[in-house]
Design an enzyme around this catalytic site. Sequence first.
Site, PDB file in Angstrom:
ATOM      1  N   GLU A  46     -12.216  -2.132  -1.689  1.00  0.00           N
ATOM      2  CA  GLU A  46     -10.860  -2.434  -2.156  1.00  0.00           C
ATOM      3  C   GLU A  46      -9.944  -2.505  -0.947  1.00  0.00           C
ATOM      4  O   GLU A  46      -9.830  -1.535  -0.191  1.00  0.00           O
ATOM      5  CB  GLU A  46     -10.367  -1.359  -3.110  1.00  0.00           C
ATOM      6  N   ASP A  57       0.408   6.172  -5.010  1.00  0.00           N
ATOM      7  CA  ASP A  57      -0.293   6.631  -3.816  1.00  0.00           C
ATOM      8  C   ASP A  57       0.285   7.927  -3.281  1.00  0.00           C
ATOM      9  O   ASP A  57       1.499   8.135  -3.258  1.00  0.00           O
ATOM     10  CB  ASP A  57      -0.221   5.558  -2.723  1.00  0.00           C
TER      11      ASP A  57
END
Length: 256
Positions: A46, A57
């Site tokens: 990814e 995140d």
Amino acid sequence: MQNRIHQRLQQPEKIVSIYFTAGYPKRDDTLEVIKELVNSGVDMIEVGLPYSDPLADGPTIQQSSTQALKNGMSSQLLFEQLKDLRQITSVPVIVMGYFNAMLQYGVKTFCESCEKCGIDGIIMPDLPIDIYEAEYQSIFKQHQLSFISLITPQTSDQRIKQIDDASDSFIYMVSSASTTGSQAGFGQPELDYFKRIHDLKLKNKLIVGFGIKDQASFAQAAKYTSGCIIGSAYIKHITEHGIKQSKPFIKSLKEQ
């Protein structure tokens, strides 16, 4: 040609999928990181498109995104860096980013660029499945791109089944209601969640992300799923040891 994600998902071995931020540590490291990961035996990659406000995140990936943006990383540059991707590997590659960047680039143009580079799928955590189905599904299909949706322990069974119906590769199971890199192993609530989703017997495979950092957490998360996605732990590793030391990290995940 059959989508490379589909081909890999047909194999019985558990999937080790690595996330890294494009343009980190240095702006032109993107293809070098992919080469190192491929040589290390990863099953799927990814590539994170850095974004200034990455809600899902944690600090490690946020810091790598901040550095990548300072390095001058952009969507256009990413596609230029990946133009020779399929000359070096047949491993499935997915782009993960945030929808605002894709929208600014133009959804159709973004998908066209992905197809030209040989990218197999896209993850946009902030693109709801309803909007995807209503406005963008036909564009993704036209360019042979899988749209991979996320679910969390709070996602209802009804919503999960809607995502399963609209998906054509795998479902990204977020291990817990947290950001990336904030977990230290899994407790009974997470293990119960993995089993609950497994027992729904969805048509798509399940791959777990968030909180996997070593072989022990990998084995826990993969027990009821097809594999795991590792991001923060890998980025920490290359920050401390350099991208040439990817192989020992990948090997440590696969050791039994």
